[in-house]
Design an enzyme around this catalytic site. Structure first.
Site, PDB file in Angstrom:
ATOM      1  N   ASN A 164       3.271   8.247  10.524  1.00 50.64           N
ATOM      2  CA  ASN A 164       2.338   9.160  10.722  1.00 50.64           C
ATOM      3  C   ASN A 164       1.484   9.132  11.990  1.00 50.64           C
ATOM      4  O   ASN A 164       2.159   8.039  12.714  1.00 50.64           O
ATOM      5  CB  ASN A 164       1.221   8.971   9.423  1.00 50.64           C
ATOM      6  CG  ASN A 164       0.811   7.558   9.501  1.00 50.64           C
ATOM      7  OD1 ASN A 164       0.094   7.079  10.384  1.00 50.64           O
ATOM      8  ND2 ASN A 164       1.033   6.832   8.453  1.00 50.64           N
TER       9      ASN A 164
ATOM     10  N   PRO B 104       3.267   0.632  -2.913  1.00 49.35           N
ATOM     11  CA  PRO B 104       2.049  -0.083  -3.545  1.00 49.35           C
ATOM     12  C   PRO B 104       0.630   0.390  -2.679  1.00 49.35           C
ATOM     13  O   PRO B 104       0.783   0.517  -1.468  1.00 49.35           O
ATOM     14  CB  PRO B 104       2.524  -1.476  -3.302  1.00 49.35           C
ATOM     15  CG  PRO B 104       3.398  -1.447  -2.153  1.00 49.35           C
ATOM     16  CD  PRO B 104       4.031  -0.224  -2.184  1.00 49.35           C
TER      17      PRO B 104
ATOM     18  N   ILE C 151      -2.394  -1.001  -1.284  1.00 51.56           N
ATOM     19  CA  ILE C 151      -2.568  -2.565  -1.094  1.00 51.56           C
ATOM     20  C   ILE C 151      -4.158  -2.712  -1.155  1.00 51.56           C
ATOM     21  O   ILE C 151      -4.467  -3.623  -1.781  1.00 51.56           O
ATOM     22  CB  ILE C 151      -2.391  -2.577   0.506  1.00 51.56           C
ATOM     23  CG1 ILE C 151      -0.778  -2.345   0.782  1.00 51.56           C
ATOM     24  CG2 ILE C 151      -2.493  -4.194   0.872  1.00 51.56           C
ATOM     25  CD1 ILE C 151      -0.237  -2.316   2.264  1.00 51.56           C
TER      26      ILE C 151
HETATM   27  O1  C5P Z   1      -5.598   6.768  -0.870  1.00 53.82           O
HETATM   28  P1  C5P Z   1      -5.839   6.770   0.764  1.00 53.82           P
HETATM   29  O2  C5P Z   1      -4.516   6.504   1.515  1.00 53.82           O
HETATM   30  O3  C5P Z   1      -6.530   7.855   1.331  1.00 53.82           O
HETATM   31  O4  C5P Z   1      -6.619   5.555   0.870  1.00 53.82           O
HETATM   32  C1  C5P Z   1      -7.134   5.091   2.062  1.00 53.82           C
HETATM   33  C2  C5P Z   1      -7.415   3.644   2.267  1.00 53.82           C
HETATM   34  O5  C5P Z   1      -6.628   2.968   1.299  1.00 53.82           O
HETATM   35  C3  C5P Z   1      -7.167   3.032   3.575  1.00 53.82           C
HETATM   36  O6  C5P Z   1      -8.202   1.953   3.555  1.00 53.82           O
HETATM   37  C4  C5P Z   1      -5.896   2.466   3.683  1.00 53.82           C
HETATM   38  O7  C5P Z   1      -5.610   1.431   4.355  1.00 53.82           O
HETATM   39  C5  C5P Z   1      -5.710   2.050   2.257  1.00 53.82           C
HETATM   40  N1  C5P Z   1      -4.220   2.157   1.464  1.00 53.82           N
HETATM   41  C6  C5P Z   1      -3.633   0.922   1.383  1.00 53.82           C
HETATM   42  N2  C5P Z   1      -2.267   1.095   0.711  1.00 53.82           N
HETATM   43  C7  C5P Z   1      -1.794   2.350   0.514  1.00 53.82           C
HETATM   44  C8  C5P Z   1      -2.569   3.476   0.851  1.00 53.82           C
HETATM   45  C9  C5P Z   1      -3.738   3.427   1.444  1.00 53.82           C
HETATM   46  O8  C5P Z   1      -4.136  -0.055   1.613  1.00 53.82           O
HETATM   47  N3  C5P Z   1      -0.820   2.478   0.108  1.00 53.82           N
END
Ligand code: C5P
Length: 399
Positions: free
Chosen positions: A208, A304, A306
């Site tokens: 991305n 996952p 995180i």
């Molecule tokens: O669900 P979304 O991707 O919009 O959420 C964004 C937040 O979740 C950010 O803080 C991102 O670092 C974290 N995130 C994560 N692991 C993922 C997806 C998002 O830690 N697989």
């Protein structure tokens, strides 16, 4: 904050020298005393009179100054300080330091000191990116110098990029951290940053547009407040900050493993743009295109989450967990729901619609969403967002 501390401030000859006047004022406000040293070139940008008047101290300028030597020899001068700060650290001064030259007062003091040295580089973006400067910076870091900045932005020379000297409050914060005095001294903070790359085959991957700029600024701001920062970063285009422990990963799975290995932490900030999916059918050899054959199907599996994992830990959860929400519509409503769903304490929500120019840009406009309210911050640089967030984290951990 810096009560009773003595700073030997070496002012190099660059346009950013004007900011050193403000720096002297801030040091004094924080309770430190400043012994100023001007290089010859610095005198072209700020006058010894204004520096001396603000510092309320003698300005040292000349290696072969009989009166100064009679009052205090230059060796003694270099050691009487608690910390040596070079601001601005020009390309020339950095080169001299890295090479071990001692042909004027500033460079001689830097060679003779037995104290830590904090440098605030400032130069044109091309000069900052020059291989010689990169070599010098690596050498200086290896020699134990601490580095604050430079920041990205418009420069006095009309160009744009990394090379602006850090703002005086950030240099004061870095000074406090160097002296073990910052509000986050003794704290461990985890930061994730950058994109992740999810391989399709040995040469292709899903990625991305995250540059990692906001995450890097947050890592730097936390380190400046004295935190030990574990900085887990995917393949970002923005360079990782100085003064943090960099743990480089590629995939979301590796990022999760690195985050778990770096725990426990007092606080964790998840600024990474983690890929939501990975390719299940990752090929060990390069996928070939055959004439007339259909493109290969890519079967995806969910990565996952995180942030959610760490937020929902039963034991050993960081005291404060901060996530980000990059949204394009109904920003606050979506981010508020996301905070509850993931179980983190704060969400920094931002509008990443293309017209905002935020994704990959230098500015950010965020709303800090907590359990009790949503606080919209004015649009500001990513560096300022990071400083403000770091200060809020420090305040929350002190409660
Ligand atoms: O669900 P979304 O991707 O919009 O959420 C964004 C937040 O979740 C950010 O803080 C991102 O670092 C974290 N995130 C994560 N692991 C993922 C997806 C998002 O830690 N697989």
């Amino acid at each position: 904050m810096l009560a009773g501390k003595r700073i030997l401030l070496i002012i190099g000859g660059g346009i950013a020298a004007y900011k050193s006047l403000e720096l002297i004022r801030l040091y004094q406000k924080a309770g430190a005393s400043v012994v100023p040293v001007l290089t010859r070139a610095a005198e072209e940008f700020v006058t010894p009179l204004s520096v001396g008047a603000l510092a309320g101290a003698k300005v040292h300028r000349d290696l072969f100054d009989l009166t100064a030597e009679a009052e205090m020899g230059h060796i003694e001068l270099s050691r009487a300080a608690d910390l040596v700060v070079v601001a601005p650290a020009t390309a020339d001064l950095m080169g001299k330091m890295a090479a071990g030259l001692a042909n004027d007062l500033a460079s001689t003091l830097l060679m003779a000191t037995d104290k830590r040295v904090l440098i605030a580089p400032a130069m044109n973006v091309r000069m900052w990116e020059h291989p010689a400067t990169k070599r010098n910076l690596a050498q200086l870091t290896q020699d134990g110098a601490l580095v604050v900045g430079p920041d990205e932005g418009d420069m006095a020379c009309g160009e744009f990029g990394f090379g602006r000297m850090s703002e005086p409050p950030a240099i004061v914060a870095a000074t406090q951290a160097a002296l073990g005095e910052g509000p986050l001294a003794g704290r461990h903070v985890l930061v994730t940053s950058g994109p992740t790359h999810e391989p399709i085959d040995p040469v292709r991957y899903i990625a991305n547009r995250s540059s990692g700029a906001q995450g890097a600024a947050i890592g730097a701001a936390l380190a400046q407040l004295g935190a030990r920062v574990s900085f887990v970063t995917g393949p970002a285009s923005a360079p990782p900050p100085q003064g943090v422990d960099v743990i480089a990963v590629e995939t979301a799975a590796q990022m999760l493993a690195a985050v778990e290995a770096a725990m426990p932490a007092d606080a964790a900030v998840f600024a990474a743009a983690v890929a939501d999916w990975r390719v299940i059918s990752e090929s060990r050899s390069k996928v070939k295109k055959a004439p007339g054959a259909a493109p290969p199907p890519l079967e995806l599996a969910e990565n996952p989450d995180i942030l959610a994992r760490i937020s929902q830990m039963e034991a050993g959860r960081p005291g404060l967990v901060v996530g980000f929400a990059a949204e394009t519509d109904d920003v606050i409503a979506h981010a508020t729901a996301k905070r509850a769903r993931k179980g983190c304490d704060w969400i920094l929500a931002n509008d990443v619609s293309p017209e905002t120019g935020i994704m990959g840009g230098v500015e950010n406009a965020v709303t800090l969403i907590s359990e009790k309210d949503a606080e919209t911050w004015p649009r500001m640089s990513k560096t300022d967002v990071a400083s403000r967030l770091a200060a809020r984290i420090a305040a929350a951990l002190q409660e």
